[in-house]
Design a protein around this motif. Structure first.
Motif, PDB file in Angstrom:
ATOM      1  N   MET A   1       0.730  -1.242  -0.115  1.00 29.65           N
ATOM      2  CA  MET A   1      -0.054  -0.195  -0.129  1.00 29.65           C
ATOM      3  C   MET A   1       0.943   1.111   0.007  1.00 29.65           C
ATOM      4  SD  MET A   1      -2.928   1.163   2.859  1.00 29.65           S
ATOM      5  CE  MET A   1      -3.351  -0.233   2.812  1.00 29.65           C
ATOM      6  N   PRO A   2       0.650   2.270  -1.086  1.00 29.43           N
ATOM      7  CA  PRO A   2       1.240   3.666  -0.911  1.00 29.43           C
ATOM      8  C   PRO A   2       1.301   4.166   0.569  1.00 29.43           C
ATOM      9  CG  PRO A   2      -0.089   3.306  -2.803  1.00 29.43           C
ATOM     10  CD  PRO A   2      -0.490   2.136  -1.931  1.00 29.43           C
ATOM     11  N   LYS A   3       2.545   4.884   0.950  1.00 29.04           N
ATOM     12  CA  LYS A   3       2.480   5.593   2.070  1.00 29.04           C
ATOM     13  C   LYS A   3       2.222   6.971   1.713  1.00 29.04           C
ATOM     14  CE  LYS A   3       4.488   2.349   5.062  1.00 29.04           C
ATOM     15  NZ  LYS A   3       4.273   2.312   6.596  1.00 29.04           N
ATOM     16  N   ALA A   4       1.728   7.874   2.570  1.00 26.07           N
ATOM     17  CA  ALA A   4       1.723   9.485   2.580  1.00 26.07           C
ATOM     18  C   ALA A   4       2.132  10.020   3.658  1.00 26.07           C
ATOM     19  CB  ALA A   4       0.332   9.901   1.875  1.00 26.07           C
ATOM     20  N   GLU A   5       2.824  11.242   3.854  1.00 23.07           N
ATOM     21  CA  GLU A   5       3.014  11.951   4.888  1.00 23.07           C
ATOM     22  C   GLU A   5       2.286  13.282   4.787  1.00 23.07           C
ATOM     23  OE1 GLU A   5       6.725  14.329   7.010  1.00 23.07           O
ATOM     24  OE2 GLU A   5       7.005  12.238   6.138  1.00 23.07           O
ATOM     25  N   ILE A   6       1.396  13.493   5.942  1.00 30.02           N
ATOM     26  CA  ILE A   6       0.743  14.701   5.886  1.00 30.02           C
ATOM     27  C   ILE A   6       0.790  15.533   7.238  1.00 30.02           C
ATOM     28  CG2 ILE A   6      -1.291  13.793   4.404  1.00 30.02           C
ATOM     29  CD1 ILE A   6      -3.059  13.394   6.947  1.00 30.02           C
ATOM     30  N   THR A   7       0.652  16.778   7.445  1.00 36.44           N
ATOM     31  CA  THR A   7       0.446  17.558   8.445  1.00 36.44           C
ATOM     32  C   THR A   7      -1.063  17.982   8.607  1.00 36.44           C
ATOM     33  OG1 THR A   7       2.873  18.519   7.796  1.00 36.44           O
ATOM     34  CG2 THR A   7       1.603  19.539   9.373  1.00 36.44           C
ATOM     35  N   ILE A   8      -1.365  17.793   9.892  1.00 38.09           N
ATOM     36  CA  ILE A   8      -2.750  18.310   9.994  1.00 38.09           C
ATOM     37  C   ILE A   8      -2.725  19.035  11.299  1.00 38.09           C
ATOM     38  CG2 ILE A   8      -3.707  16.050   9.011  1.00 38.09           C
ATOM     39  CD1 ILE A   8      -4.216  15.104  11.739  1.00 38.09           C
ATOM     40  N   PRO A   9      -3.707  20.015  11.594  1.00 39.13           N
ATOM     41  CA  PRO A   9      -3.911  20.756  12.538  1.00 39.13           C
ATOM     42  C   PRO A   9      -4.128  20.181  13.803  1.00 39.13           C
ATOM     43  CG  PRO A   9      -5.451  21.485  10.897  1.00 39.13           C
ATOM     44  CD  PRO A   9      -4.907  20.051  10.325  1.00 39.13           C
ATOM     45  N   GLU A  10      -3.572  20.653  14.864  1.00 41.43           N
ATOM     46  CA  GLU A  10      -3.676  19.977  16.193  1.00 41.43           C
ATOM     47  C   GLU A  10      -5.166  19.589  16.577  1.00 41.43           C
ATOM     48  OE1 GLU A  10      -2.065  18.658  19.618  1.00 41.43           O
ATOM     49  OE2 GLU A  10      -1.036  19.311  18.021  1.00 41.43           O
ATOM     50  N   HIS A  11      -6.047  20.466  16.325  1.00 47.92           N
ATOM     51  CA  HIS A  11      -7.414  20.029  16.716  1.00 47.92           C
ATOM     52  C   HIS A  11      -7.886  18.671  15.931  1.00 47.92           C
ATOM     53  CE1 HIS A  11      -8.275  22.333  13.118  1.00 47.92           C
ATOM     54  NE2 HIS A  11      -9.653  21.602  12.831  1.00 47.92           N
ATOM     55  N   LEU A  12      -7.445  18.621  14.742  1.00 51.46           N
ATOM     56  CA  LEU A  12      -7.779  17.245  14.133  1.00 51.46           C
ATOM     57  C   LEU A  12      -7.249  16.060  14.607  1.00 51.46           C
ATOM     58  CD1 LEU A  12      -8.015  18.467  10.300  1.00 51.46           C
ATOM     59  CD2 LEU A  12      -9.889  18.033  11.964  1.00 51.46           C
ATOM     60  N   GLU A  13      -5.858  16.193  15.094  1.00 50.50           N
ATOM     61  CA  GLU A  13      -5.092  15.371  15.652  1.00 50.50           C
ATOM     62  C   GLU A  13      -5.733  14.917  16.830  1.00 50.50           C
ATOM     63  OE1 GLU A  13      -2.398  12.362  16.516  1.00 50.50           O
ATOM     64  OE2 GLU A  13      -2.328  13.461  14.462  1.00 50.50           O
ATOM     65  N   MET A  14      -6.287  15.842  17.450  1.00 49.49           N
ATOM     66  CA  MET A  14      -6.641  15.492  19.047  1.00 49.49           C
ATOM     67  C   MET A  14      -8.084  14.661  18.917  1.00 49.49           C
ATOM     68  SD  MET A  14      -5.974  19.222  20.849  1.00 49.49           S
ATOM     69  CE  MET A  14      -7.588  19.029  21.967  1.00 49.49           C
ATOM     70  N   GLN A  15      -8.858  15.081  17.878  1.00 49.90           N
ATOM     71  CA  GLN A  15     -10.087  14.408  17.592  1.00 49.90           C
ATOM     72  C   GLN A  15      -9.750  12.889  17.282  1.00 49.90           C
ATOM     73  OE1 GLN A  15     -12.217  16.786  14.815  1.00 49.90           O
ATOM     74  NE2 GLN A  15     -12.785  18.196  16.046  1.00 49.90           N
ATOM     75  N   ILE A  16      -8.685  12.718  16.379  1.00 51.53           N
ATOM     76  CA  ILE A  16      -8.195  11.366  15.826  1.00 51.53           C
ATOM     77  C   ILE A  16      -7.933  10.574  17.082  1.00 51.53           C
ATOM     78  CG2 ILE A  16      -6.756   9.911  14.647  1.00 51.53           C
ATOM     79  CD1 ILE A  16      -7.016  12.369  12.276  1.00 51.53           C
ATOM     80  N   ALA A  17      -7.158  11.286  18.078  1.00 48.31           N
ATOM     81  CA  ALA A  17      -6.624  10.483  19.124  1.00 48.31           C
ATOM     82  C   ALA A  17      -7.930  10.149  19.911  1.00 48.31           C
ATOM     83  CB  ALA A  17      -5.700  11.397  19.920  1.00 48.31           C
ATOM     84  N   GLN A  18      -8.908  10.777  20.133  1.00 45.75           N
ATOM     85  CA  GLN A  18      -9.958  10.664  20.973  1.00 45.75           C
ATOM     86  C   GLN A  18     -10.667   9.475  20.415  1.00 45.75           C
ATOM     87  OE1 GLN A  18     -11.918  14.439  21.135  1.00 45.75           O
ATOM     88  NE2 GLN A  18     -10.905  15.175  22.992  1.00 45.75           N
ATOM     89  N   LEU A  19     -10.667   9.474  18.992  1.00 46.62           N
ATOM     90  CA  LEU A  19     -11.515   8.207  18.497  1.00 46.62           C
ATOM     91  C   LEU A  19     -10.819   7.049  18.598  1.00 46.62           C
ATOM     92  CD1 LEU A  19     -12.506  10.133  15.070  1.00 46.62           C
ATOM     93  CD2 LEU A  19     -13.983   9.213  16.935  1.00 46.62           C
ATOM     94  N   VAL A  20      -9.618   6.846  18.682  1.00 45.96           N
ATOM     95  CA  VAL A  20      -8.768   5.835  18.927  1.00 45.96           C
ATOM     96  C   VAL A  20      -8.822   5.187  20.342  1.00 45.96           C
ATOM     97  CG1 VAL A  20      -6.557   4.856  18.970  1.00 45.96           C
ATOM     98  CG2 VAL A  20      -7.448   6.252  16.982  1.00 45.96           C
ATOM     99  N   GLU A  33      -6.993   6.433   7.718  1.00 46.76           N
ATOM    100  CA  GLU A  33      -7.424   5.553   6.299  1.00 46.76           C
ATOM    101  C   GLU A  33      -8.856   5.638   6.318  1.00 46.76           C
ATOM    102  OE1 GLU A  33      -7.120   1.336   4.200  1.00 46.76           O
ATOM    103  OE2 GLU A  33      -5.614   1.737   5.868  1.00 46.76           O
ATOM    104  N   ASP A  34      -9.821   5.274   7.118  1.00 44.18           N
ATOM    105  CA  ASP A  34     -11.022   5.041   7.324  1.00 44.18           C
ATOM    106  C   ASP A  34     -11.634   6.330   7.139  1.00 44.18           C
ATOM    107  OD1 ASP A  34     -13.298   3.521   7.120  1.00 44.18           O
ATOM    108  OD2 ASP A  34     -13.802   4.127   9.492  1.00 44.18           O
ATOM    109  N   LEU A  35     -11.323   7.482   7.912  1.00 47.14           N
ATOM    110  CA  LEU A  35     -11.814   8.835   7.686  1.00 47.14           C
ATOM    111  C   LEU A  35     -11.474   9.449   6.309  1.00 47.14           C
ATOM    112  CD1 LEU A  35     -10.964  10.119  11.193  1.00 47.14           C
ATOM    113  CD2 LEU A  35     -13.304   9.363  10.484  1.00 47.14           C
ATOM    114  N   LEU A  36     -10.434   9.053   5.474  1.00 45.86           N
ATOM    115  CA  LEU A  36     -10.303   9.832   4.358  1.00 45.86           C
ATOM    116  C   LEU A  36     -11.011   8.931   3.376  1.00 45.86           C
ATOM    117  CD1 LEU A  36      -6.265  10.077   4.313  1.00 45.86           C
ATOM    118  CD2 LEU A  36      -7.960  11.841   3.969  1.00 45.86           C
TER     119      LEU A  36
END
Length: 71
Positions: A1-20, A33-36
């Protein structure tokens, strides 16, 4: 599977961490991957919006953040 590096705002990172943490996803990579994938499917369903149709929308985006999307 191809890999990609992205930079996301802190508020989105926090929301992803909360979902995990809540157990919605096994890990951060699965969450992103699922959200994209969900976002792309939603975009294909609704299609791009013409500039004329956006005239009535708020300039601040959803929830006051230009880059925040609800899946």
């Amino acid at each position: 599977m191809p890999k990609a590096e992205i930079t996301i705002p802190e508020h989105l990172e926090m929301q992803i961490a909360q979902l995990v943490e809540k157990g919605e996803f096994l890990n951060r990579e699965e969450a992103i991957e699922d959200l994209l994938s969900t976002g792309i499917k939603a975009y294909k369903t609704s299609g791009p919006v013409d500039d004329d149709e956006e005239a009535g929308l708020e300039d601040d985006g959803m929830m006051g953040h230009d880059d925040e999307y609800v899946f």
